[in-house]
Design an enzyme around this catalytic site. Structure first.
Site, PDB file in Angstrom:
ATOM      1  N   CYS A  54      36.956  33.303  35.563  1.00  0.00           N
ATOM      2  CA  CYS A  54      35.922  33.795  36.475  1.00  0.00           C
ATOM      3  C   CYS A  54      34.904  32.681  36.687  1.00  0.00           C
ATOM      4  O   CYS A  54      34.563  31.963  35.755  1.00  0.00           O
ATOM      5  CB  CYS A  54      35.198  34.986  35.850  1.00  0.00           C
TER       6      CYS A  54
ATOM      7  N   HIS B 109      38.388  33.387  29.638  1.00  0.00           N
ATOM      8  CA  HIS B 109      37.252  34.086  30.217  1.00  0.00           C
ATOM      9  C   HIS B 109      36.108  33.104  30.359  1.00  0.00           C
ATOM     10  O   HIS B 109      35.786  32.386  29.421  1.00  0.00           O
ATOM     11  CB  HIS B 109      36.809  35.236  29.302  1.00  0.00           C
TER      12      HIS B 109
END
Lengths: 374, 604
Positions: free
Chosen positions: A197, A155
């Site tokens: 991301c 992440h």
């Protein structure tokens, strides 16, 4: 070790061939890298981050299949999905739904596992500053002729990557680590792939030469996961790595596919996010860089029946565009982007404003207060 | 000069405050009520969403196949239940062991303070049976609970059958990371209370992450109802309701809350009134402070729990037990993925429908507006007390009275009111035997009628109090008493609203107007009548009728009165059995506060 065998030369008189072979030998010994390394990192733990472990294991599988041995792979997995209590198929990690492909297999060698996957350990692996007791399997023993593949997944956000829900590595730290590697001559060329991301923010700050970077999404975009498996109950892979794996399954050790094809993996129609890449620091043309230069461990072997007398030092065949002598001056590179300065009103304006305030104050209350100040 | 430190400006502010006090109070009250009613209006609410990352979406594959077998097991259970005349302990133990669970039984006995006429029990003896499914590979640190009640008669047999069917199915799966405790409790809440209070030693499960209580009394159902309200109005984490709703939508089962189906026409009057009714039902249930399902007792221990009731009404589309089993399987698989207790979503909320909610940040201002009235009144009284009265007929005596309004004259009503409250709390239970000997009533009626008797006796207090006091009360005296009473009420209602918003709001709705307008100078008879109407006991009476209306089961006055008496007895029982705080709150704190205002009304 895989071999590409070039055309065998018809034997002819030694004298005639010697200078040609010596030239060829010179060309052979000055051609780029001699060994390959891979550092594959999965930074997230917990059962619902199954897909990050599956991502990393898919790249591990491809890299092993194309020839890099376990001794040259540093695999860091932050959590154990195969033996998680919630896994309905223990000892497996699947990357395709309907359990088509078990990327865990039975010969996975994890070097850093669980809580050992930290920012500190990752940077120590990259820079080589490990305590003397660290075993060889946990070290990146690369030299100045190593091509290194670094794959990160987890992440992330704008400028950082989250490690294990407790710490982060920033893009500046990463760029500095790569510069340390450059200065210590720990790589010849480095390919950096990140699937998180806003992944493109992680390679924005690179300033060392011979770095090529790929990311699964641009700043401001999220990288999406690919498909859930209802029997297991989690998403199995991220989109970018899924299509990357599909692309790599078609590569074999003798493929001549180059980097430009890799940049085309997962267009926006499949990935929803826009993958990005960065090649300005890389001195070769990406079109001439083979996929197997980074993902595989391909040895170039020339078979000859002749004996070559290598008494003279090997002369460089051509003046290479890049060499370790002309290193790019670091001080110029660091200021790549102009620093964002907050706008302040000009100094004279502030001075004038305070003078005005003081004047008004003294006008209102009389000059006698001045004596309290002076 | 500052706004408050400049004497001129201060005087202006204060005069503004005293002049406009009543209009502002009225406006605040209307605004509070309007805000509360507006909470059910759909554009002011938020859609429910899953907050817990670990539970993710509903992506699991539910494969529970054995609905018919569960029904057969339920029928066997019913037969054994009739034969045993209660809980068929041996059969349950044998069946659970055959399914591979670790079975434990727990005997309990409880003596109620007085017989419970609703459920016809006084000395309760029973056994709970629970089987633990150990997680195949995990350490025994966490657990989930699925419970079904063993009720006498024909109800909830299918629930126990489904529980045993699920136990068998779950035993064959290897993906459980938590122990699952299958509990069959006897005598509903009393059994549950026994299980929970003794659970650290005898349950031998790990820390419980979530609990679901299942009530199913028919072979097919048309809808599933979710019950959230627990003891003292505590609610489980909203994520549990979101989980239930998400799975109902995925599987295609009709789901309801408060027994009311959701409607889509929020902009029409009937749609809005439907939402208001659903929300008011939740408010009423929460205010009563009793647990409305077997799950209600778990919430105190920070275990998120809800009850699921299967309802069979006259709809065409029926759902069978296999589908319900799949729904529960899906919910448990998702709860299995939890890494921490449910804490991401709201703990304080109101639900006008299953897909919309109002969080504490949105509904608290309604109460705040009502509390502001009390503060304004207190300020007004403070100002009146600070400025001496303009007339000085008897200069010396007035001065004396101004300087010391008499601590005794304020303290006496306070002490006497609280003593009456204590009497209301203790006397009904203490003297029930005496009352039964003297009057031809049953114990329950004795308790309730004693309570009502003490309550009404308190109304006669002011006359007696003033006989005790040496002198006469003064103008300043009642003002000081009212100031104390208003602040006391504000603090009391504030604390209540924080713990149980519905109870605090309903009490505020009736008591704040009382506190605001009562003085010795208003017309006595009319005010006395209004005060009695707005007293807690009458509020309860009206609430009973209102609650029946909301549930679309209106009652006549006779039935309503009997229901009211049973509500009082249930409230007292809840307090002594489970620790519900509504009865002591009303008896020891709210009633004395109201009595203070009654004293002020009759101040001489």
């Amino acid at each position: 070790v895989h071999l590409t065998i070039s055309q065998s030369r018809a034997a002819s008189s030694a004298n005639h061939i010697q200078p040609l072979l010596v030239d060829n030998a010179g060309q052979f010994f000055s051609s780029g890298h001699t060994n390959n390394w891979a550092v594959l990192v999965c930074t997230s733990r917990f059962w619902f981050n199954y897909r990050h472990v599956a991502n990393t294991l898919s790249v591990y599988r491809s890299v092993k299949r194309l020839g890099i041995p376990d001794s040259h792979i540093v695999l860091m997995l932050a959590d154990d999905m195969a033996c998680n209590h919630r896994n309905p198929k223990p000892a497996t990690v699947f990357s395709h739904k309907n359990m088509e492909l078990n990327v865990y297999g039975d010969d996975v060698e994890v070097d850093y596992r669980g809580y050992e996957v930290t920012v500190e350990n990752f940077l120590r692996v990259l820079t080589g500053r490990l305590p003397p007791s660290t075993p060889r399997s946990k070290r990146l023993l690369s030299d100045d002729r190593s091509n290194i593949l670094i794959y990160l997944t987890g992440h992330g956000g704008n400028g950082f990557l989250k490690f294990q829900d407790s710490e982060e590595i920033s893009n500046v730290e990463l760029a500095d680590a790569f510069e340390q590697m450059w200065q210590k001559r720990r790589y010849n060329e480095l390919l950096f792939i990140i699937d998180t991301c806003q992944g493109a923010s992680m390679y924005e700050r690179f300033y060392s030469p011979n770095l090529m970077a790929l990311a699964s999404s641009q700043v401001g975009e999220d990288s999406l996961s690919h498909q859930p498996d209802l029997a297991i109950g989690v998403h199995l892979m991220d989109r970018y790595t899924f299509y990357l794996l599909e692309f790599l399954e078609d590569i074999h050790p003798a493929s001549k596919t180059n980097m430009n094809d890799l940049f085309k993996v997962c267009p926006k129609s499949q990935c929803v996010s826009t993958p990005g890449h960065r090649t300005d620091l890389f001195l070769r043309d990406p079109g001439s860089v083979l996929i197997t230069d980074f993902f595989g461990s391909v040895r170039k072997v020339e078979i000859t029946m002749e004996t070559i007398n290598l008494t003279d030092p090997i002369k460089q065949v051509e003046q290479r565009k890049y060499s370790y002598v002309d290193q790019l001056p670091v001080s110029e590179i660091i200021h790549q982007k102009p620093k964002q300065k907050d706008w302040h009103p000009p100094d004279g304006f502030i001075l004038g404003l305070w003078t005005l305030i003081l004047l008004v104050f003294f006008k209102l209350y009389g000059m006698k207060h001045l004596k309290h100040i002076f | 000069m500052g706004l408050l430190s400049d004497p001129n400006r201060r005087r202006a502010l204060i005069s503004l405050l005293t002049r406009l006090n009543s209009p502002i109070c009225v406006v605040c009250y209307m605004a509070g009520v309007a805000w509360f009613m507006g909470l059910a209006f759909e554009p002011f609410t938020l859609r429910t969403y899953m907050s817990e990352n670990a539970m993710g979406s509903t992506m699991v594959e539910e494969r529970f196949p054995a609905g018919e077998r569960a029904l057969t097991t339920g029928r066997e259970f019913s037969a054994h239940k009739k034969k045993a005349g209660g809980m068929p302990v041996d059969w349950l133990v044998k069946t659970m062991q055959a399914r591979g669970l670790e079975v434990f039984t727990q005997r309990f006995s409880r003596k109620l303070p007085f017989p419970d006429e609703n459920k016809e029990r006084y000395m309760v003896k029973g056994t709970n049976v629970y089987g633990i499914l150990r997680a195949p590979r995990a350490p025994r640190t966490e657990a989930l609970v699925l419970s079904a009640p063993c009720t006498p008669g024909d109800s909830n047999n299918q629930a126990v059958g489904l529980l045993l069917g699920l136990a068998q199915y779950f035993r064959n799966q290897i993906y459980w990371a938590k122990d699952i405790i299958f509990l069959v409790n006897e005598h509903d809440l009393i059994g549950m209370q026994a299980c929970i209070t003794f659970s650290p030693d005898s349950c031998r499960g790990g820390s419980i992450q979530a609990a679901l209580s299942l009530e199913l009394s028919s072979d097919v159902i048309t809808s599933m109802d979710l019950v959230l309200e627990g003891l003292n109005g505590q609610l489980p984490n909203l994520d549990l309701a979101n989980l239930f709703y998400a799975f109902c939508q995925k599987i295609g089962v009709l789901c309801t809350i408060q027994g009311k189906l959701q409607r889509n026409d929020w902009d029409s009057v009937s749609g809005y009134s439907h939402s208001v009714q659903t929300m008011m039902l939740m408010v009423m249930k929460q205010a009563s402070g009793r647990p409305w399902g077997d799950h209600g007792l778990f919430l105190r221990y920070h275990i998120e729990a809800a009850s699921i009731k299967g309802i069979n009404s006259f709809r065409q589309y029926k759902t069978d037990v296999t589908t319900i089993g799949r729904l529960l399987e899906g919910m448990y698989r998702k709860l299995n993925n939890l890494l921490e207790r449910l804490h991401q979503s709201y703990f304080f909320y109101l639900m006008p429908s299953l897909s919309h909610f109002v969080s504490i940040g949105y509904y608290m201002p309604a109460f705040g507006l009502l509390a502001v009235i009390l503060l304004l009144r207190a300020l007004d009284l403070w100002v009146q007390l600070a400025t001496p009265p303009p007339r000085t007929e008897d200069g010396i005596t007035d001065k004396e009275q101004v300087s010391s309004p008499g601590v005794l004259s304020v303290l006496t009503p306070l002490v006497i009111s609280h003593l009456t409250g204590v009497a209301l709390y203790t006397l009904p239970i203490q003297f029930q035997e005496m009352a039964v000997e003297q009057f031809p009533v049953s114990e329950t009626e004795a308790v309730v009628l004693t309570a009502i008797g003490v309550y009404t006796a308190g109304l006669a207090l002011p006359h007696n109090t003033h006989r005790l006091l040496s002198g006469e009360g003064t103008e300043q005296g009642w003002r000081v008493l009212k100031l104390v009473a208003v602040l006391y009420l504000a603090v009391l209602l504030g604390c209540t609203a924080l713990i149980n918003f519905s109870l605090g709001f309903i009490l505020a709705l009736t008591l704040v107007p009382v506190a605001a307008f009562v003085t010795p100078h208003v017309p006595k008879v009319l005010s006395a009548f209004i005060l009695v109407i707005l007293s807690p006991a009458c509020t309860l009476l009206f609430s009973v009728f209102f609650f029946q209306e909301l549930q679309e089961l209106p009652v006549s006055f006779q039935e309503g009165w009997l229901l009211y008496l049973s509500v009082i007895s249930q409230g007292i029982l809840d307090h002594f059995l489970y620790g519900s705080l509504v009865y002591p709150l009303i008896a020891l704190l709210v009633y004395p506060c109201w009595l203070l205002f009654w004293n002020i009304l009759f101040w001489k």
